[in-house]
Write an enzyme that holds these catalytic residues in place. Sequence first.
Site, short mmCIF file in Angstrom:
data_model
loop_
_atom_site.label_atom_id
_atom_site.label_comp_id
_atom_site.label_asym_id
_atom_site.label_seq_id
_atom_site.Cartn_x
_atom_site.Cartn_y
_atom_site.Cartn_z
N ASP A 369 0.82 -1.21 0.00
CA ASP A 369 0.00 0.00 0.00
C ASP A 369 0.87 1.28 0.00
O ASP A 369 1.96 1.29 0.57
CB ASP A 369 -0.85 -0.05 1.28
CG ASP A 369 -2.00 0.91 1.25
OD1 ASP A 369 -2.12 1.68 0.28
OD2 ASP A 369 -2.80 0.88 2.21
N ASP A 480 -6.34 -6.59 -2.10
CA ASP A 480 -6.79 -6.41 -0.72
C ASP A 480 -8.23 -5.89 -0.69
O ASP A 480 -8.75 -5.36 -1.69
CB ASP A 480 -5.84 -5.41 -0.04
CG ASP A 480 -5.76 -5.61 1.45
OD1 ASP A 480 -6.59 -6.33 2.01
OD2 ASP A 480 -4.83 -5.03 2.07
N ASN A 482 -10.46 -4.04 2.59
CA ASN A 482 -10.28 -3.80 4.02
C ASN A 482 -11.50 -3.27 4.77
O ASN A 482 -11.33 -2.58 5.77
CB ASN A 482 -9.09 -2.86 4.23
CG ASN A 482 -7.78 -3.59 4.05
OD1 ASN A 482 -7.58 -4.64 4.65
ND2 ASN A 482 -6.91 -3.07 3.21
N ASP A 550 -3.10 -10.81 9.19
CA ASP A 550 -2.15 -9.72 9.42
C ASP A 550 -1.23 -10.03 10.61
O ASP A 550 -0.22 -9.35 10.80
CB ASP A 550 -2.90 -8.41 9.70
CG ASP A 550 -3.29 -7.70 8.41
OD1 ASP A 550 -2.78 -8.10 7.34
OD2 ASP A 550 -4.12 -6.77 8.47
#
Length: 738
Positions: A369, A480, A482, A550
């Site tokens: 990111d 991803d 989120n 994570d």
Amino acid sequence: MPIKFHEQTKTFHICNKYLSYIICVMENGQMENLYYGKAICDKEDFSYLHEEVMRSLMSVCVPEPGILSMQYTKQEYPVYGTGDFRSPAMTVRQENGSEIVDFKYVSHETYDGKKKLKGLPATYTENESEAQSLDILLHDSVMDTDLILTYTIYEEYPVITRSVRILQKGDQKIRLENMMSASVEFPDMDFEMLQLSGAWSRERYVKTRKLEMGIQAIQSLSGTASSAEQNPFIALKRPHTTEDMGEVYGFSFVYSSNFLAQVEVTPYEMTRVMMGINPQGFSWELKKGEEFQTPEVVMVYSDQGLNGMSQVYHRLYRNHLMRGKWKNRVRPILLNNWEATYFNFTEEKILDIAKKAKEVGVELFVLDDGWFGTRNDDYQGLGDWFVNKNKLPDGISGLSRKIEAMGLKFGLWVELEMVNKDSDCYRAHPDWLIGAPGRFESHSRHQHVLDFSKPEVVDYIYDSISKILDESAISYIKWDMNRYMSEPFSQGMPAAEQGKTMHKYILGVYDLYTRLTEKYPDILFESCSSGGARFDPGMLYFAPQTWTSDDTDAAEREKIQYGTSFVYPIVSMGSHISAVPNHQMHRYTPLATRANVAYFGTFGYELDLNLLSEEELKEVREQVAFMKKYRELIQIEGDFYRILSPFEGNETAWMVVSRDKKHAVAGYYERLNKVNAAWMRLRFKGLDEKQLYTVKWEENSIKAHGNELMYAGIPIDRDYCNKTNGDFYSILYTIEAE
Ligand code: GLA
């Protein structure tokens, strides 16, 4: 033929050498489930398995003197409205307000192979001889509606897949309020329900409970994901079933959004299992000529315990769910910069990290990111898929080529389904946000959900990301996602269509995945959702690996990877070595233990190797070399066995054994060290009893037969443990046939 139909008794026997699934047409035309379990001999008549007796308060659904009642019958696709008072597999609201339906058998068709499910991921066959399928056509004459129950049995697996399609032929509009993909009934309740539950950073913990009368269920209402809280999987195991023996029935849902997995036990001790799209928030209108296809449930029967069930899921998903170039291919060892830099990087810094990665033998560098728009923190930039030239003056195209020139492949992070309000994308298209008029729009990590139920949104994102992929040398994408969908409402859609929003959203995601994987067949996709909130078979169909969590702490990962292994193959589990103190747990674990856990996955690094000492770098080089040597065995060839559960004690152990039983790798892990501890022996699994093996660990080596290693086991060297690392100690064993 694995699917047999007995005309006289109208009985279907779906079977292979492992299992039998027997259903028949009842007196009232509906379908009954007679048996599901270990394979039994075929014959014309299994009607003795239909149990019937007159009971008080019983609703009889055939003319007198018949006493057939849906209330006490094990049905195949139960509906509400013909005398059954349990939860139905489907609810259809008609124009007159009625929800009473009655689907009766009309005909059936068997065929080799397996058909695709339109717009949906599903298991597949590569050639038609691998499986046989059955479509049973049922019809409701009042609505003039067809219902097709589809079954596929794989010849070499104890697996049946199920899905359902409904087609409205009549003039009236009907509204599906609930449409499960499968329902199965058992004549008893002597089961424990196993589920994989958790949350961010502690996904897929193994939980079991004894079945009780009434409803027990798990679900996702997260909209965008199958969720970190509940994985779309349950198993019913017999109370005495262990990892290695006993019966277990697995149910895994090939879907990445809202689901319901429900088990209902009646006071007559019958058990009904249902799995499908969660009815909450779902409502689907069908006009004449329209149809609806449910996602697929993959049912595994094992009489070889939980390890037996998991090995079947692993093989099936590796060979008949994952697709494309990366199917059954070892995965590149990668280094991801997220925990090394977070948003704070320059091209120089990235090249510096990549250079060190190359030096130790890493094969792929992944830029996470922060590379696009004004994305300098998580408040801004999502939706603007053009490079941030302040950080990367030569763009992704320039950086990717510089990385390739070093001899590394280049990978990139994206989060395509989301938008920050502080972005050009949102400023240009505020109506592309999922959210209800006049209602507060919840934010989550300062971001909002783009309305992927709208094809123009998917098109826009497809165009923006294709541009980057076309201009650059990209071999890997980390996709991803989120946040969950909190106010599911699609702006501008008619009221009657709103109940479609969440399912259409995920169909939009699948559509984008289909287009990107078709256009870029060489790219390896890894799915991710705040770690492992989308670890599901739907995603694995498109992206053959998933960021497991994570939480990169080795001891936490033991639990997460152990739970994940109940359904998902080792090759699908993203697993990296990160720095200490760990960024999630703030814990120190030895570098060796971090590697010993990460080997059982895709393997990679998530730290700046420049910060390691020479001694540590030497160890890292050895780790990379070890993984290159053993990844074919661990990721592709081997069967995975769980040995000791981190949910039951201080120790974890697991191993991978090649199909020919000649090679194996095992990991043993301890959490807290023990003083003056008891003796402990590790018993391996899956080896050839008579074969002589050499077992090596640390500087040690012994020769022993498979039966010694499995039944006597080998003693854990506690002294060594005390001398080396103390807490979070681990041992890696290699086992080679002589
Ligand atoms: C999520 C992912 C992480 C990382 C960050 C980046 O949390 O799970 O691995 O990619 O997003 O913002």
